[in-house]
Design a protein around this motif. Structure first.
Motif, PDB file in Angstrom:
ATOM      1  N   SER A 107      67.540  14.144  42.257  1.00 57.64           N
ATOM      2  CA  SER A 107      68.919  14.457  42.591  1.00 57.64           C
ATOM      3  C   SER A 107      69.674  13.131  42.720  1.00 57.64           C
TER       4      SER A 107
ATOM      5  N   GLU B 258      66.330  23.633  44.774  1.00 58.76           N
ATOM      6  CA  GLU B 258      65.322  22.667  44.338  1.00 58.76           C
ATOM      7  C   GLU B 258      63.992  22.906  45.041  1.00 58.76           C
TER       8      GLU B 258
ATOM      9  N   HIS C 169      70.004  21.872  47.299  1.00 57.80           N
ATOM     10  CA  HIS C 169      68.661  21.439  47.656  1.00 57.80           C
ATOM     11  C   HIS C 169      67.768  22.639  47.964  1.00 57.80           C
TER      12      HIS C 169
ATOM     13  N   PHE D 296      65.719  15.043  50.341  1.00 60.32           N
ATOM     14  CA  PHE D 296      66.283  15.300  49.026  1.00 60.32           C
ATOM     15  C   PHE D 296      65.303  14.938  47.913  1.00 60.32           C
TER      16      PHE D 296
ATOM     17  N   ASN E 209      75.291  18.989  48.262  1.00 56.48           N
ATOM     18  CA  ASN E 209      73.899  18.659  47.954  1.00 56.48           C
ATOM     19  C   ASN E 209      72.935  19.485  48.789  1.00 56.48           C
TER      20      ASN E 209
END
Length: 595
Positions: free
Chosen positions: A145, A245, A242, A141, A238
């Motif tokens: 975040s 991201e 991700h 991660f 998440n």
């Protein structure tokens, strides 16, 4: 990271050591940092220590006693034998069509948020998967975040945004909101990203995740949406974002999202390769080669992207909307907006209940979002606590509000209103008796006998609260290492593993799980007085302080880990001798050394 005691560990880490699951967590976390491809995680999920750890972690959940469709509460469910709970969890992981009970929670805008409350056994099964999954996912991660992650909070997120705004010369912000994010996520898409981005190829675990998240009111789950209020839902949410991201990291010139800000920006060198079929390269980047085109800060599904150039930001927005279309998500155009400097040179951003203002001189003001309305609601709630005679609830609520808003530059206004509420409450007919001791300090005592907190008044020092919790945003920017499971001290980890191999209590998982806790509590063998890890692991035995035949139990408080010699000494020495406790211990030690 090695630690000498459990004093510096948070509750979750202490529970992990207590139930012996640190070995599982450390092994997974270290391998995941090396991009290990996982094929056998299902064994770790069903490990008895992990199930015990899941039950303990769920005990700290504020909604643990909220019953699911079957009506069971946590306090009643955990009274079942541990072996029965383990069998039930394993059966649930291989079963679909779990029912949930819907609860409507009011939102600030007048609407409601629907929570899906599953049964206690389903929540324990989800927690078992979460204990393992978070150790796999944490190294991947992004450090920017902050939602639903250990050692991260809304205040660290807001502080990082403020620091970024101060560094950028002319920042432009994209404040994005996704429409019904949790209700529109495809579960199969999350499973796909677990395999693609996180190297989880364990088909059994992926099937378990699909089964345990297969929840609906009527048992007809369509595969779309993650029930809000579930244990595993936020982590899967998440995982979904991700993937975006990582795409933004490649646009910025970084190979992985978790390395943003840690290595040189090489966007100009490989722009044509980084962008899919793209040739975009603005003159701005030719002049400012060292700047990333966008920095993203995310808390769950709420995020902002900050850039120095509007053309770069528009490119990112277009690519994000393409990614959303591909993954069947939708941007809420009514709430999403681009924030620029206004006519007064101020940047105004509302995020996570905070209002952030930055002027042309980079001076920062952090305040409560919709301050007048919010403070009115806080004042109304605190007065209600006083009317009901709940002095304990008044104090806990007040401390909660001030702790949440402690990085605001105007918490003093909130404290002044609380002070006035208590001052004028002395002469009003509240359910609490309020007495002023000195300026800013009051004694609050419930007038209802059964609500009086231990027979002593609550002391509220309003200004002391302000001084204790008043912090600058810079205090949340202290560079800390990312969360990782804590190792046990001084090589005891490997020693405990050897002890577990020679234990004869495998049939009772509870006794085996308590061994790490007994070692961490004492550190030295209580009879011989030497460190545990200097003794032979194969000679360690569990002793009941009060024998089972005399009413003793298998609970942790009734157990102690002893060397075999000490164990024999305790059972052979004549306890009928009328002597002091010190002399008895000396007798035990002398006899144990002689054996």
């Amino acid at each position: 990271m090695k630690v000498d005691s459990t004093a510096d560990l948070n509750a979750k880490d202490r529970y992990a050591i207590y139930y012996g699951s640190t070995d599982i967590q450390m092994d997974i976390y270290n391998r995941s940092k090396d991009m290990y491809k996982w094929n056998n995680l299902n064994r770790k999920v069903c490990h008895p220590n992990n199930i015990m750890f899941a039950i303990k972690r769920l005990s700290n959940n504020s909604g643990r006693n909220t019953p699911g469709p079957d009506g069971w509460k946590y306090v009643d469910f955990v009274k079942k034998p541990i072996n029965e709970i383990q069998d039930e969890v394993f059966a649930l992981l291989n079963t679909r069509e779990h029912l949930i009970r819907q609860v409507e929670i009011p939102k600030a805008n007048g609407k409601t948020r629907t929570l899906g409350i599953a049964n206690i056994n389903v929540r324990i099964a989800q927690q078992c998967i979460l204990n393992i999954l978070e150790c796999v996912l944490e190294p991947y991660f992004s450090p920017r975040s902050y939602g639903f992650r250990r050692d991260k909070s809304t205040k660290t997120c807001v502080s990082s945004i403020v620091a970024c705004l101060k560094q950028y010369k002319n920042p432009i912000i994209y404040d994005c909101d996704l429409k019904g994010y949790f209700d529109t996520i495809e579960l199969d898409r999350c499973i796909y990203f677990l395999r693609k981005n996180h190297n989880i190829y364990d088909s059994t675990l992926l099937r378990w995740i699909r089964n345990i998240m297969h929840c609906s009111i009527d048992g007809r789950y369509t595969g779309i949406g993650l029930a809000q209020g579930s244990i595993l839902g936020p982590v899967l949410a998440n995982v979904m974002l991700h993937d975006w991201e990582e795409k933004l990291a490649r646009i910025n010139g970084y190979s992985q999202a978790n390395k943003i800000g840690k290595e040189k920006n090489t966007f100009l060198d490989n722009a044509s390769r980084s962008l899919n079929k793209g040739t975009y390269e603005s003159h701005y980047k030719k002049r400012r080669k060292k700047n990333r085109i966008g920095t993203m800060f995310r808390y769950a599904d709420d995020f902002v992207i900050i850039s120095n150039n509007e053309i770069d930001l528009q490119q990112i927005i277009c690519r994000f909307k393409q990614w959303c279309k591909k993954n069947k998500l939708e941007v809420n155009e009514e709430k999403s907006k681009i924030v620029r400097c206004d006519d007064k040179g101020l940047i105004r951003l509302d995020f996570l209940g905070y209002g952030i203002k930055v002027n042309a001189n980079k001076q920062i003001i952090i305040h409560i979002k919709n301050e007048t309305k919010k403070i009115r609601e806080i004042k109304k709630h605190l007065r209600k606590c006083l009317r009901l005679g709940r002095s304990d609830l008044f104090m806990s609520s007040l401390l909660g509000y001030i702790n949440y808003y402690d990085i605001n530059t105007n918490v003093r206004k909130l404290c002044q209103i609380v002070n006035n509420t208590l001052y004028y409450g002395q002469v009003r007919s509240y359910g609490c008796n309020i007495k002023k001791i000195e300026p800013g300090t009051f004694e609050i005592m419930s007038s209802i006998p059964h609500l009086q907190y231990r027979g002593k008044p609550q002391v509220c020092n309003v200004w002391n609260f302000r001084n204790m919790t008043s912090k600058s945003y810079k205090e949340y920017l202290v560079k800390k290492s990312d969360w990782e499971p804590k190792e046990m001290y001084g090589g005891v980890y490997s020693w405990v593993q050897e002890v577990l191999k020679h234990q004869v209590h495998e049939q009772d998982a509870r006794l085996t799980c308590f061994i790490p806790g007994m070692v961490m509590m004492r550190k030295t063998e209580p009879i011989l007085g030497v460190p545990y890890n200097t003794l032979d692991p194969s000679t360690m035995e569990i002793h009941h302080k009060i024998p089972i035949k005399y009413g003793g139990t298998n609970e942790f408080s009734n157990l102690v880990l002893l060397d075999r010699r000490s164990h024999l000494a305790i059972h052979h020495i004549n306890r009928t001798i009328n002597t002091t406790r010190t002399k008895i211990l000396q007798g035990y030690r002398k006899l144990a050394k002689a054996i």
